[in-house]
Design a protein around this motif. Sequence first.
Motif, short mmCIF file in Angstrom:
data_model
loop_
_atom_site.label_atom_id
_atom_site.label_comp_id
_atom_site.label_asym_id
_atom_site.label_seq_id
_atom_site.Cartn_x
_atom_site.Cartn_y
_atom_site.Cartn_z
N UNK A 169 19.67 -14.72 -69.99
CA UNK A 169 20.00 -16.12 -69.77
C UNK A 169 20.79 -16.67 -70.95
N UNK A 170 20.81 -17.97 -71.10
CA UNK A 170 21.54 -18.59 -72.20
C UNK A 170 20.65 -18.76 -73.41
N UNK A 171 21.21 -18.46 -74.58
CA UNK A 171 20.46 -18.66 -75.81
C UNK A 171 21.43 -18.84 -76.97
N UNK A 172 20.90 -19.40 -78.05
CA UNK A 172 21.67 -19.62 -79.27
C UNK A 172 21.56 -18.38 -80.15
N UNK A 173 22.68 -17.87 -80.61
CA UNK A 173 22.68 -16.66 -81.45
C UNK A 173 22.18 -17.02 -82.84
N UNK A 174 21.01 -16.49 -83.19
CA UNK A 174 20.40 -16.69 -84.51
C UNK A 174 19.84 -15.35 -84.97
N UNK A 175 19.47 -15.23 -86.25
CA UNK A 175 18.87 -13.98 -86.71
C UNK A 175 17.60 -13.61 -85.95
N UNK A 176 16.86 -14.60 -85.47
CA UNK A 176 15.62 -14.30 -84.75
C UNK A 176 15.87 -14.00 -83.27
N UNK A 177 16.91 -14.61 -82.68
CA UNK A 177 17.16 -14.38 -81.25
C UNK A 177 17.95 -13.11 -81.00
N UNK A 178 18.84 -12.74 -81.92
CA UNK A 178 19.64 -11.52 -81.75
C UNK A 178 20.09 -11.04 -83.13
N UNK A 179 19.27 -10.20 -83.73
CA UNK A 179 19.57 -9.72 -85.08
C UNK A 179 20.84 -8.87 -85.15
N UNK A 180 21.06 -7.93 -84.20
CA UNK A 180 22.29 -7.11 -84.27
C UNK A 180 23.57 -7.95 -84.26
N UNK A 181 23.63 -8.95 -83.38
CA UNK A 181 24.84 -9.79 -83.34
C UNK A 181 24.96 -10.64 -84.60
N UNK A 182 23.84 -11.09 -85.13
CA UNK A 182 23.87 -11.88 -86.37
C UNK A 182 24.38 -11.03 -87.53
N UNK A 183 23.93 -9.78 -87.61
CA UNK A 183 24.39 -8.89 -88.67
C UNK A 183 25.88 -8.57 -88.51
N UNK A 184 26.32 -8.42 -87.26
CA UNK A 184 27.75 -8.17 -87.02
C UNK A 184 28.58 -9.36 -87.46
N UNK A 185 28.12 -10.58 -87.19
CA UNK A 185 28.82 -11.77 -87.63
C UNK A 185 28.92 -11.82 -89.16
N UNK A 186 27.83 -11.48 -89.83
CA UNK A 186 27.85 -11.44 -91.30
C UNK A 186 28.89 -10.46 -91.80
N UNK A 187 28.96 -9.28 -91.16
CA UNK A 187 29.91 -8.25 -91.59
C UNK A 187 31.35 -8.70 -91.33
N UNK A 188 31.61 -9.30 -90.18
CA UNK A 188 32.95 -9.78 -89.86
C UNK A 188 33.38 -10.89 -90.82
#
Length: 409
Positions: A169-188
């Motif tokens: 469903x819909x959710x806000x991307x945060x370190x707790x909701x989706x760690x892999x995407x959050x880490x990718x954002x940090x790397x980018x």
Amino acid sequence: MAGAQPLYADRVDNLYSLQALVPDTRDSTRAEAANAMLKRLLVRVSGTQAVLEKMPPDDFLEMKKALDTAESSAEREEAQKTYQKLATTEQLELWEELANAQRWVSQYSYQSSDQLIENKEGDEVRAQRLELDFDPDGINRLLQRMQAPVWDASRPKTLFLIALQGRQGRYLVTPSSNQPLSELLDELALQRGLPLELPDEEQKSLPPGLLSDIWGGFSREILEASQAYQPDAIAVGRIYPSSGTWAVNWQLFTGLDSVRDNTSAATLGEALESGVDFVAESLSERYASSPDQGAGSYRLAVSEIQKIADFSEMMSYLNELSLTKDVELVKTQKDQLLLQVDLRGGVDQLRANLKLDGRLEETSFYSLQQARKQEDFTAQSGALDPQAGVSEDPAFFRQVDAWFKWQAN
């Protein structure tokens, strides 16, 4: 809301240092890696991928190699003719420098790694992590020669608010909701030299309707909800499936304006990368010094210089900005200075950069004069005329492009 309060930029640590995995520690391998890392660095420091358009074309490298490896005088003469037809002498000189990135490396080191990498022979070997420290002054001068922007290490802290419609469903991307995407954002963000922050529900509570506000594009509510993070800029993203790809909508609020970008991406990684690139490019346009944006000489008036230490600190501060070429003291009057500042960009870019950390706060001539009159009135016992004792030199205030107050530490 971004821009509605004093802003404090984040300083990007190790802006001129990069790492890469290499198969061995040979000089030739390091030279090849340095050339690839130089391209990444130029994008990072300039803030724009457009700088890559000024890199040497592939046929230049091929012709240079042919010239360097020619065995006979006839081959060398033919290669020289072809080489000289590629561009002007000035361009060729610049391209030759760009083809040898190691000239700007001040220090390098290796660290062992458990990751495997393929060498030139096609064998998998344990990779070495190569770290190169490039000379900041040399890289800045190189970008200026390339007529490319130079972006200081003090950069706007950007809050990323990303609403993602996925399988859950819909959710806000945060370190707790989706760690892999959050880490990718940090790397980018690290690759682009962009200070990035994601909302963290464990540290700061978020309004329950924020996700709906993002999806509905309610700007006022989004900006109000972001105040707890005190960002310099806010990037709002919506990502959702569409015809086998991901539809991506971005909006960036800078405190000065807002800009939008709509695109599509094959993967979520590409969707996030499009946002980081969009933000970096947009902020670079506003903050990086660029020779085609009003470069020239400007007169700035600065008040609240109470002591020599203030003057020394203020001059050092201005001279360290990549936007400034030269800062000259023209005249002084009480606690005010008149400065002649040569800029690589326009005075509007200077305003945007100074606003980030608040050391020089822009003000108006009228407000300064009112404050001065009040000071003089207070200082004179029994004075009835607020302007009594004010002996300003009118010439001091003529043709001033901007007024600032120094905020001493």
